[in-house]
Motif scaffolding. Structure first.
Motif, PDB file in Angstrom:
ATOM      1  N   SER A 125       1.816 -18.627 -49.978  1.00 17.78           N
ATOM      2  CA  SER A 125       1.126 -18.099 -48.863  1.00 17.78           C
ATOM      3  C   SER A 125       1.867 -16.726 -48.458  1.00 17.78           C
ATOM      4  N   SER A 126       0.721 -15.897 -47.878  1.00 16.04           N
ATOM      5  CA  SER A 126       1.632 -14.499 -47.090  1.00 16.04           C
ATOM      6  C   SER A 126       2.603 -14.904 -46.197  1.00 16.04           C
ATOM      7  N   ALA A 127       2.318 -15.997 -45.258  1.00 18.56           N
ATOM      8  CA  ALA A 127       3.132 -16.197 -44.233  1.00 18.56           C
ATOM      9  C   ALA A 127       4.562 -16.501 -44.696  1.00 18.56           C
ATOM     10  N   VAL A 128       4.711 -17.242 -45.628  1.00 18.77           N
ATOM     11  CA  VAL A 128       6.166 -17.601 -46.235  1.00 18.77           C
ATOM     12  C   VAL A 128       6.791 -16.268 -46.978  1.00 18.77           C
ATOM     13  N   THR A 129       5.892 -15.456 -47.495  1.00 18.71           N
ATOM     14  CA  THR A 129       6.495 -14.366 -48.113  1.00 18.71           C
ATOM     15  C   THR A 129       6.691 -13.159 -47.152  1.00 18.71           C
ATOM     16  N   GLU A 130       5.939 -13.167 -45.973  1.00 16.33           N
ATOM     17  CA  GLU A 130       6.292 -12.199 -44.897  1.00 16.33           C
ATOM     18  C   GLU A 130       7.422 -12.653 -44.146  1.00 16.33           C
ATOM     19  N   LYS A 131       7.863 -13.973 -43.996  1.00 22.00           N
ATOM     20  CA  LYS A 131       9.043 -14.535 -43.231  1.00 22.00           C
ATOM     21  C   LYS A 131      10.166 -13.996 -44.035  1.00 22.00           C
ATOM     22  N   VAL A 132      10.157 -14.104 -45.455  1.00 22.94           N
ATOM     23  CA  VAL A 132      11.549 -13.676 -46.111  1.00 22.94           C
ATOM     24  C   VAL A 132      11.544 -12.202 -46.398  1.00 22.94           C
ATOM     25  N   GLU A 133      10.373 -11.593 -46.356  1.00 20.54           N
ATOM     26  CA  GLU A 133      10.555 -10.156 -45.995  1.00 20.54           C
ATOM     27  C   GLU A 133      11.123  -9.670 -44.714  1.00 20.54           C
ATOM     28  N   ALA A 134      10.550 -10.335 -43.820  1.00 21.34           N
ATOM     29  CA  ALA A 134      11.041  -9.753 -42.420  1.00 21.34           C
ATOM     30  C   ALA A 134      12.672 -10.258 -42.323  1.00 21.34           C
ATOM     31  N   ASP A 135      13.217 -11.195 -42.840  1.00 21.00           N
ATOM     32  CA  ASP A 135      14.536 -11.687 -42.758  1.00 21.00           C
ATOM     33  C   ASP A 135      15.286 -10.549 -43.727  1.00 21.00           C
ATOM     34  N   PHE A 136      14.783 -10.091 -44.846  1.00 26.72           N
ATOM     35  CA  PHE A 136      15.546  -8.962 -45.620  1.00 26.72           C
ATOM     36  C   PHE A 136      15.526  -7.909 -45.016  1.00 26.72           C
ATOM     37  N   GLU A 137      14.296  -7.317 -44.298  1.00 21.80           N
ATOM     38  CA  GLU A 137      14.346  -6.028 -43.611  1.00 21.80           C
ATOM     39  C   GLU A 137      15.180  -6.214 -42.243  1.00 21.80           C
ATOM     40  N   SER A 138      15.289  -7.248 -41.866  1.00 22.34           N
ATOM     41  CA  SER A 138      16.129  -7.315 -40.753  1.00 22.34           C
ATOM     42  C   SER A 138      17.616  -7.100 -41.152  1.00 22.34           C
TER      43      SER A 138
END
Length: 175
Positions: A125-138
């Motif tokens: 899911s995009s929601a799960v992918t986006e959470k991992v990406e948001a953590d990484f970007e932070s």
């Protein structure tokens, strides 16, 4: 580079311990990183020693070029979170770092009694992918360039985390 945590911990983060705790420890971690594997029992020891005085937060920071299974493991943790089992999956991944391939992740999910159809769907899911990406970007915005990276009350901790040093440092911050 900044040594400040960006953004601050919020409701999107996975945390253990009271929000009102005087100490907040944020870890940026990679499930396939051997150093993160070594830090895992150190963090558990700190949490046990400090009890309600510590809030622990985990953010995903998969170093995909060095660790081919890190991204999928982070996605698995976030997929488990959608069924209320983030911390159980987090622990399983660190306790079985040699089982992070697809078969290993499926086995962990089954052992946690996750709904396997939902788990498979959430993994993609995009929601799960986006959470991992948001953590990484932070992490990138916070100046993280390796794992594990720890922040104590929003400041990058640059000391030794091994051999009980992390716990001793945290305890010293309470005095």
């Amino acid at each position: 580079m900044s040594n400040q945590l960006k953004p601050a911990v919020d409701g999107h983060d996975h945390s253990q311990g009271p929000r009102s705790a005087p100490l907040e420890l944020v870890e940026y971690g990679d499930y396939q990183c051997s150093y993160c594997g070594e830090a895992y029992p150190e963090v558990k020891a700190a949490r046990q020693a400090l009890g309600d005085k510590l809030r622990f937060v985990f953010r995903n920071f998969p170093l995909t070029e060095a660790h081919p299974h890190a991204q999928q493991a982070a996605l698995a943790a976030e997929a488990a979170a959608r069924q209320g089992k983030f911390w159980e999956m987090h622990d399983a991944l660190y306790e079985h770092q040699d089982q992070l391939d697809s078969a290993g992740l499926q086995q962990h999910a089954q052992q946690l009694e996750l709904d396997m159809d939902q788990f498979q769907s959430d993994l993609k899911s995009s929601a799960v992918t986006e959470k991992v990406e948001a953590d990484f970007e932070s992490g990138v915005r916070s100046g993280v360039n390796g794992t594990p990276a720890f922040f104590v009350n929003g400041e990058l901790y640059q000391g030794n985390w091994q051999d009980g040093e992390l716990t001793r440092f945290l305890q010293s911050q309470l005095q």
